[in-house]
Design an enzyme around this catalytic site. Structure first.
Site, PDB file in Angstrom:
ATOM      1  N   ASP A  54       9.103  -1.623   7.308  1.00 57.15           N
ATOM      2  CA  ASP A  54       8.239  -2.550   6.630  1.00 57.15           C
ATOM      3  C   ASP A  54       9.065  -2.919   5.374  1.00 57.15           C
ATOM      4  OD1 ASP A  54       5.183  -3.469   6.349  1.00 57.15           O
ATOM      5  OD2 ASP A  54       5.983  -2.712   4.373  1.00 57.15           O
ATOM      6  N   ILE A  55       8.963  -4.220   4.872  1.00 55.08           N
ATOM      7  CA  ILE A  55       9.616  -4.901   3.796  1.00 55.08           C
ATOM      8  C   ILE A  55       8.809  -4.411   2.676  1.00 55.08           C
ATOM      9  CG2 ILE A  55      10.328  -7.004   2.631  1.00 55.08           C
ATOM     10  CD1 ILE A  55      10.381  -8.353   5.208  1.00 55.08           C
ATOM     11  N   GLU A  76       4.878  -8.155   7.855  1.00 52.26           N
ATOM     12  CA  GLU A  76       6.401  -8.028   7.269  1.00 52.26           C
ATOM     13  C   GLU A  76       6.881  -6.801   8.168  1.00 52.26           C
ATOM     14  OE1 GLU A  76       3.523  -6.208   4.411  1.00 52.26           O
ATOM     15  OE2 GLU A  76       3.557  -7.900   5.631  1.00 52.26           O
TER      16      GLU A  76
END
Length: 503
Positions: free
Chosen positions: A370-371, A413
């Site tokens: 996950d960004i 994301e």
């Protein structure tokens, strides 16, 4: 005439002559040359070029300007005594210019007459060929009508050459119907191309047949199937030269027998001596799909060209439909922004891989990421910057992950990847490589450097997850721990430490 004088080419030569006239006056005065020498030296090249490359009315106008410049020099040269009206040298220079243009004019006229004669001969040959084919076709029809009134003879007793036998149109229509049905039922090139080759061999009675697909971006040809030893041809079409280049440019069938009798193609055939019996373009509208190459035709028939034309159109439509079907499948299975697999497709592939790994007792690991602080990119720089970050992160995933890995945009994301034949420690190392690559490679967007980091969760099949849902759930839990623990880190569950998380 008005169109000639409005052409850029005419005004370019005219402007060049006008600009060179003052230079000729200066050069003649400075060097003390005889009258007409400087204009002849400077104006002869553009006059000759105009005569070679311009329409007749244009280059004679340019010649008139150059002749006028030869005489204008007399009035503007400062070294000539006033009252000296000796124009002999100026007249000689003008005569030389006119003579050069006259020679070029005569030569061009002779060349045009020769080309016109060749064109007339070609038209006459085409007309004779058309009349000959028309007469042959009428004879074939008359022969067929006469044969219907006679008792049928056994096939073994017929001595009629193959090229004189009438076409069995009902059988031909049934054959084309069967080919169309078989082409339309194959939706992928893997099954379609072998069908194309097999039906072409059977219908055209040829020993060899190959399909080459055209890539319009790279302007290259690629064999649609891996070439086997028994299918190899001595000829490979080259899009830059030879008969294949002519077919690509003109989108017309070229048969070797016809090319040997056509003076327009004879030169190309000399440069391409290994040409097969026929090359046909596969086109749909104005789009070129590829080339159909056939060789070693068993029976020479006047209808082979027509049949090849019909088959090429059927094959082109089938291949085009197959390409469109594949494109639609790609659009349905992949994320439109990143080009990775979407969530639904990933679930299907993960289920297949887990079933396969369970049956073969092979290793399988999952990396989920996950960004970090992705919402701030959209809030600070706008959604375009956020989309750009997602595409760059997807590019990093495709670069770092192994070739056979399954990569998907899981949602928002979040990204996820499946590693085949990779144990837990190898998956942890790849996840760490992904994390370091993102951290050490700032993303440049519209002149601004965006620092991107991501958190990762890793798990391995059967340690402890035994189903697809458990694999994704445990990887997601480890990802959540990585974000809670400060982000920009990799957390997995060591299969040898009884669910003990480690960084």
């Amino acid at each position: 005439m008005r169109n000639y004088y409005t052409a850029i080419q005419f005004w370019s030569y005219a402007l060049l002559v006008v600009c060179l006239c003052p230079l000729a006056v200066f050069l003649g005065s400075y060097m003390g040359w005889p009258r007409g020498a400087a204009p002849l030296l400077l104006l002869a090249p553009p006059t000759v070029l105009a005569a070679v490359s311009s329409p007749r009315i244009c280059y004679w106008t340019i010649t008139a300007l150059s002749v006028g410049s030869c005489f204008a020099e007399t009035y503007f040269r400062t070294d000539i005594v006033k009252g000296d009206n000796n124009y002999a040298l100026s007249i000689l220079s003008a005569a030389v210019l006119i003579g050069l243009v006259l020679l070029i004019d005569v030569y061009i006229g002779k060349l045009k007459r020769t080309l016109y004669q060749i064109q007339q001969q070609n038209d006459e040959l085409v007309r004779q060929l058309y009349e000959s084919q028309k007469e042959s076709f009428a004879n074939l029809q008359n022969t067929g009508d006469a044969d219907e009134t006679k008792p049928r003879q056994p096939a073994e007793s017929r001595d009629t050459p193959a090229g004189e036998v009438g076409v069995n149109y009902p059988l031909l229509l049934l054959t084309l119907q069967d080919i169309g049905r078989r082409i339309s039922t194959n939706q992928s090139n893997e099954s379609l191309i072998p069908t194309v080759i097999s039906t072409a061999k059977a219908s055209l009675q040829c020993e060899y047949c190959q399909v080459y697909l055209w890539d319009s971006k790279s302007r290259s040809l690629k064999n649609a199937l891996p070439v086997r030893a028994r299918d190899q041809l001595n000829y490979r079409p080259v899009p830059e030269s030879g008969v294949a280049a002519w077919v690509i440019e003109h989108r017309q069938i070229v048969m070797r027998n016809d090319a040997e009798q056509d003076y327009r193609l004879k030169r190309i055939l000399d440069d391409d001596p290994h040409m097969p019996d026929a090359i046909s373009p596969l086109t749909v509208g104005s789009d070129l799909i590829g080339l159909l190459v056939i060789d070693k035709v068993d029976v020479e028939s006047p209808t082979i060209g027509r049949l090849l034309y019909i088959l090429s159109n059927i094959y082109a439509l089938g291949i085009k439909n197959s390409q469109l079907f594949k494109r639609i499948e790609e659009m349905a299975s992949r994320d439109g922004l990143t080009g990775l697999f979407n969530h639904a497709t990933f679930q299907e592939k993960l289920h297949e891989l887990v079933t396969q790994a369970d049956a073969q007792s092979s290793q399988l690991s999952i990396i989920m990421s996950d960004i970090d602080h992705f919402k701030s990119f959209n809030d600070t720089y706008g959604h375009q910057a956020g989309d750009f970050v997602l595409k760059e992160v997807a590019r990093i995933w495709k670069t770092v992950m192994p070739e056979k890995a399954i990569i998907a945009r899981y949602g928002g994301e979040e990204f996820i990847g499946v590693l085949l034949d990779h144990e837990y420690s190898q998956a942890m190392q790849i996840a760490e490589d992904l994390r370091e690559t993102m951290e050490n490679c700032p993303i440049l967007f519209e002149g601004q450097q965006l620092q991107v980091t991501a958190s990762f969760g890793v798990t391995e099949f059967k340690h402890p997850a035994t189903t697809t849902n458990e694999l994704v759930r445990i990887a997601d839990e480890n990802l959540y721990k990585a974000k809670e623990g400060g982000r920009n880190q990799v957390i997995g569950l060591d299969p040898n430490s009884a669910r003990k998380p480690r960084i």
